[in-house]
Design a protein around this motif. Structure first.
Motif, mmCIF file in Angstrom:
data_model
loop_
_atom_site.group_PDB
_atom_site.id
_atom_site.type_symbol
_atom_site.label_atom_id
_atom_site.label_comp_id
_atom_site.label_asym_id
_atom_site.label_seq_id
_atom_site.Cartn_x
_atom_site.Cartn_y
_atom_site.Cartn_z
ATOM 1 N N SER A 130 0.951 -1.206 -0.111
ATOM 2 C CA SER A 130 -0.057 0.010 -0.045
ATOM 3 C C SER A 130 0.912 1.167 -0.053
ATOM 4 C CB SER A 130 -0.811 0.084 1.263
ATOM 5 O OG SER A 130 -0.225 -0.176 2.521
ATOM 6 N N ARG A 131 2.120 1.265 0.479
ATOM 7 C CA ARG A 131 3.148 2.459 0.587
ATOM 8 C C ARG A 131 4.069 2.415 -0.509
ATOM 9 N NH1 ARG A 131 2.574 5.629 4.330
ATOM 10 N NH2 ARG A 131 4.754 6.167 4.092
ATOM 11 N N ASN B 21 5.994 -1.656 1.186
ATOM 12 C CA ASN B 21 6.375 -0.885 0.182
ATOM 13 C C ASN B 21 7.007 -1.638 -0.854
ATOM 14 O OD1 ASN B 21 8.993 -1.770 1.048
ATOM 15 N ND2 ASN B 21 9.358 0.462 1.503
ATOM 16 N N ASN C 249 8.385 4.597 -0.726
ATOM 17 C CA ASN C 249 8.161 5.328 0.401
ATOM 18 C C ASN C 249 8.426 4.226 1.713
ATOM 19 O OD1 ASN C 249 6.590 7.378 -0.772
ATOM 20 N ND2 ASN C 249 4.956 5.987 -1.472
ATOM 21 N N ALA D 148 8.076 1.820 4.420
ATOM 22 C CA ALA D 148 7.144 0.987 4.887
ATOM 23 C C ALA D 148 6.566 1.336 6.485
ATOM 24 C CB ALA D 148 7.713 -0.584 4.630
ATOM 25 N N SER D 149 5.453 0.572 6.734
ATOM 26 C CA SER D 149 5.072 0.604 8.311
ATOM 27 C C SER D 149 5.253 -0.759 8.740
ATOM 28 C CB SER D 149 3.658 1.267 8.174
ATOM 29 O OG SER D 149 2.830 0.601 7.740
#
Length: 233
Positions: free
Chosen positions: A167-168, A197, A211, A213-214
């Motif tokens: 999603s990132r 990511n 980006n 990542a979380s």
């Protein structure tokens, strides 16, 4: 003739760029294998063969992302092998699958005991895998695309498709991704990994343009491996 000698072939320029900009693998193999529960690795003809703990008739041929050291994908594929999928990680010339799109062709011949063959790759590797399978659809049951898309028409080949991306992701061009969905079968399987990511499908550090990542690379790869296991059945 002097002007001819001074012409640098395009391939040479590409090769120099690829080597100078290649992302190097960054992980501890001992730690990965310690968690893998009996997975073993073999080097064979510029390929890393990643064997599950038990015998299997299912295998995945994997093409690395562009300008990425192929060994950066060992952690992901060890996780796939732990789930029962034998993996063939192909070392591509100059870390670019475009130079050896047909690399997958030898494996079904060399390993006749494998009955269920899949092919896939990350980013550029996925695109090149899709190009190959579009010309050899009867050799593979399915295609695994990681942060990638197919510019070849697979819609009527009978090849199943699994598409995963984070999603990132800051590298995958979503306009191109959506435009090329028409090349996939209508029932293709798509999953977005929340917090993932582009680069964390491999272990090669942070990729330019991506980006943050979380989730960790290990978490993203574990999620991806579980999806791949469910797909390769």
């Amino acid at each position: 003739m002097r002007h001819i000698r001074n012409i640098v072939p395009l391939a040479t320029i590409i090769m120099f760029f690829a080597v100078s900009c290649s992302y190097q693998a960054d992980f501890s193999l001992d730690e990965i294998l310690a968690e893998a529960g009996g997975v073993t690795l073999q080097n064979h003809n510029e390929t890393v063969v990643i064997n599950p703990p038990a015998e299997t008739d299912t295998a995945l041929v994997f093409y690395p992302g562009g300008s990425v050291d192929y060994s950066a994908y060992i952690p992901l594929l060890v996780r796939c092998a732990k789930n029962g999928v034998k993996c063939f990680l192909v070392q591509q010339p100059y870390d670019l699958a475009i130079f050896n799109i047909s690399a997958a062709g030898k494996f079904p011949v060399d390993y006749p005991e494998i009955k269920k063959w899949y092919i896939g790759g990350h980013s550029l590797g996925g695109a090149m895998a899709s190009s190959y399978v579009s010309r050899h659809p009867s050799d593979f049951r399915g295609l695994v695309l990681l942060a990638s898309y197919s510019t070849s028409d697979l819609s009527k080949t009978g090849v199943r498709v699994l598409s995963l991306y984070g999603s990132r992701d800051g590298v995958l061009k979503m306009d191109n991704y959506r435009k090329n969905i028409q090349n996939l079968p209508q029932d293709f399987e798509e999953h977005v990994i929340d917090g993932g990511n582009h680069g964390n499908f491999g272990c090669y550090g942070f990729q330019k343009g991506d980006n943050e990542a979380s989730i960790t690379a290990a978490q993203q790869q574990t999620i991806a491996a579980n999806y791949i296991m469910g797909f390769c059945k």
